[in-house]
Design an enzyme around this catalytic site. Sequence first.
Site, PDB file in Angstrom:
ATOM      1  N   ASP A  98      68.462 103.168  33.546  1.00 54.15           N
ATOM      2  CA  ASP A  98      69.655 102.377  33.849  1.00 54.15           C
ATOM      3  C   ASP A  98      70.400 103.047  35.022  1.00 54.15           C
ATOM      4  O   ASP A  98      70.078 104.155  35.448  1.00 54.15           O
ATOM      5  CB  ASP A  98      70.533 102.197  32.603  1.00 54.15           C
ATOM      6  CG  ASP A  98      71.365 100.912  32.679  1.00 54.15           C
ATOM      7  OD1 ASP A  98      71.596 100.422  33.806  1.00 54.15           O
ATOM      8  OD2 ASP A  98      71.793 100.396  31.632  1.00 54.15           O
ATOM      9  N   GLU A 102      80.272  95.463  29.896  1.00 51.69           N
ATOM     10  CA  GLU A 102      79.961  96.832  29.496  1.00 51.69           C
ATOM     11  C   GLU A 102      81.169  97.544  28.861  1.00 51.69           C
ATOM     12  O   GLU A 102      81.936  96.931  28.123  1.00 51.69           O
ATOM     13  CB  GLU A 102      79.377  97.605  30.686  1.00 51.69           C
ATOM     14  CG  GLU A 102      78.113  96.925  31.211  1.00 51.69           C
ATOM     15  CD  GLU A 102      77.361  97.734  32.250  1.00 51.69           C
ATOM     16  OE1 GLU A 102      77.181  98.936  32.086  1.00 51.69           O
ATOM     17  OE2 GLU A 102      76.924  97.109  33.238  1.00 51.69           O
TER      18      GLU A 102
HETATM   19  C1  BGC Z   1      73.650  97.905  33.057  1.00 49.37           C
HETATM   20  C2  BGC Z   1      72.308  97.194  33.018  1.00 49.37           C
HETATM   21  C3  BGC Z   1      72.013  96.545  34.336  1.00 49.37           C
HETATM   22  C4  BGC Z   1      72.133  97.568  35.444  1.00 49.37           C
HETATM   23  C5  BGC Z   1      71.814  97.021  36.805  1.00 49.37           C
HETATM   24  C6  BGC Z   1      73.854  98.732  34.298  1.00 49.37           C
HETATM   25  O1  BGC Z   1      75.176  99.144  34.428  1.00 49.37           O
HETATM   26  O2  BGC Z   1      73.763  98.721  31.915  1.00 49.37           O
HETATM   27  O3  BGC Z   1      72.295  96.252  31.979  1.00 49.37           O
HETATM   28  O4  BGC Z   1      70.741  95.964  34.312  1.00 49.37           O
HETATM   29  O5  BGC Z   1      73.451  98.073  35.457  1.00 49.37           O
HETATM   30  O6  BGC Z   1      72.808  96.216  37.300  1.00 49.37           O
END
Ligand code: BGC
Length: 630
Positions: A309, A523
């Site tokens: 991630d 998030e």
């Molecule tokens: C998130 C992911 C996402 C990634 C790319 C991260 O902050 O946890 O779900 O795919 O960013 O944008």
Amino acid sequence: MPTSLFPSLNRTLTALGVTALCSLSSFAASPSWLTAHDAEIKALLAKMTLEEKAGQMTQPNYKDIRDLADIKKYGFGSVLSGGSSDPKTGNGQKDWEQMVRECMELSRQTRLGIPMIYGVDAVHGHNNVHGAVIFPHNIGLGATRNPALIQKISEITAKETRATGIHWIFAPCVAVPRDIRWGRTYEGYSEDPALVTQLGVAAVRGLQGADLTGPHAAIASVKHAIADGGTQFVLKAGKPAIDQGDAVMDEATLRSIHLPPYPATIDAGAGTIMVSFSSWNGVKLSGHKYLLTDVIKKELGFEGFLISDYNAIDQLVPATDSTQPLESNNASGQVVTRNYKQCVEIAINAGMDMVMLTKRYEEFIRSLVELVNEGRVPMSRVDDAVTRILRVKYAAGLMKKDFSTQVDAKLEKEFGSEEHRAVARQAVRESLVLLNKVLPLSSSTKRIHVAGRGADDLGMQCGGWTIDWQGKLGADIPGGTTILAALRKAVGSSTEVTVSRDGTGAAGASVAVVVVGEPPYAESKGDRAELSLDKDDLATIANAKASGVPVVLVLLTGRPMILGDVVDQCDAIVAAWLPGTEGAGVTDILFGKASPTGKLSFTWPRSMEQIPVGTSKEAPLYPLGFGLTY
Ligand code: BGC
């Protein structure tokens, strides 16, 4: 479905009591689609330098690439557009297509001409792009309990994404959220692992399609492995912190609740898996050799690649451990970040194949090269990672001699089309859960009063991960229909529609429709300790009620909320989740054009004491699976 191709999928599904999948007509490629080109990959690997291999394992964020020529210079295996990382020229389909084409072409100018694979979060439609159809977030799709529909939605999402030249989608999220205070609850289909597994498989099938090398399919990235939905609620500096937290549980619990979507989606052919930011019993997943290598790769037989991630590996050895400056220059003047090399060592040795990062790409490549030269990361591990990455590229058709960055003209025409919107409207209809009492409304009544901050706001209707990472109230989301606009269209010419944001002025109307809920978030910004409705929303409901008219409450939320007295103040309550651009799906249900069929995919608690799920023996307000109909 030819069951012999899916031995462990069937095993998993049978164990979970899932049967509906077997009735789906089409299916994605079997796992062997990944290994079909292994002989060519071996030959290609033999030609690659260590630096080129390290480049393949690197995925910078588009907006953090200092000079696009770096794509050619370092031969990045991939570039991503993370949340809010849009083209510099604008945010339409054409802008995206040009940006991706430019990156792809630069990567094909490298010594070996290996094309990159571009990745994006198309998590409810191609949600970053103006004019794309925005589908309900997964929590709403969970309430539809309709795998065939989720497969269709994913097919459309893949098409709209391919219309911008992108081959890789960071979805589906197969988290099994157990604590609805978590800001990512809406990214999960359900608290029930069987439902998540069923819908996750349908999504992988829809995205990847039956012909991965064709112009309409996209590689899926099942995320976030493993147990991202099981992290503990803690307070950090007085603020709730669940996201990127620690899943404290024994292995049997991890395996029974959080693991099931993985064997099933791997067997459905998922090409990539994104590893979670979170930890399991204090050990970060990004460096968890047992779960990444022993479980996912060896035990579950995953042959695609693991992507970390966003800057997640940087957390493996906290930079705060040292008294040295965070960044310094080495003897050659290159930037060296404290402990970063150690982070790279842990992640790659644990089994990470590609690393998602922002600005630190040179340093990542240099660190990895040094680690191999120093014998701290075996060359065999690097070769394994690059083999897996190349497998996905071969399978996606990127390595074909006649591969072209040209986008299928048909896809450009279909981008955001009425046909796609009709599927989204169906999804909205099927996702609505009627929680309380009387509906439908008559469309020929004298006056309907509409209130609440969500009634005429596409930003609120779509939630986070829409145009911007966090989403935005009042966001500009071209092509969508708000609930108010849909309602005006749904009523006859003899019906007057009056509007007030705060619920006043409803007296004399036949009904007040109040649309309130949560403003957009994504998030950790959505982690909350308390889940009551906002005080302005409560006042809006109270004002409408004080007018003496029946109140129909439509909730735009990323999770069940604590309703308290609101239940008694309202004559009907509809959970509409985060439905996306097609507000007419909501009015279809309000006016009885379709009967509600949505069933809760999460338990709806009566009080905060009933969170996380299973904490309390008292009956919840509405149990999992609840949903009224006409
Ligand atoms: C998130 C992911 C996402 C990634 C790319 C991260 O902050 O946890 O779900 O795919 O960013 O944008």
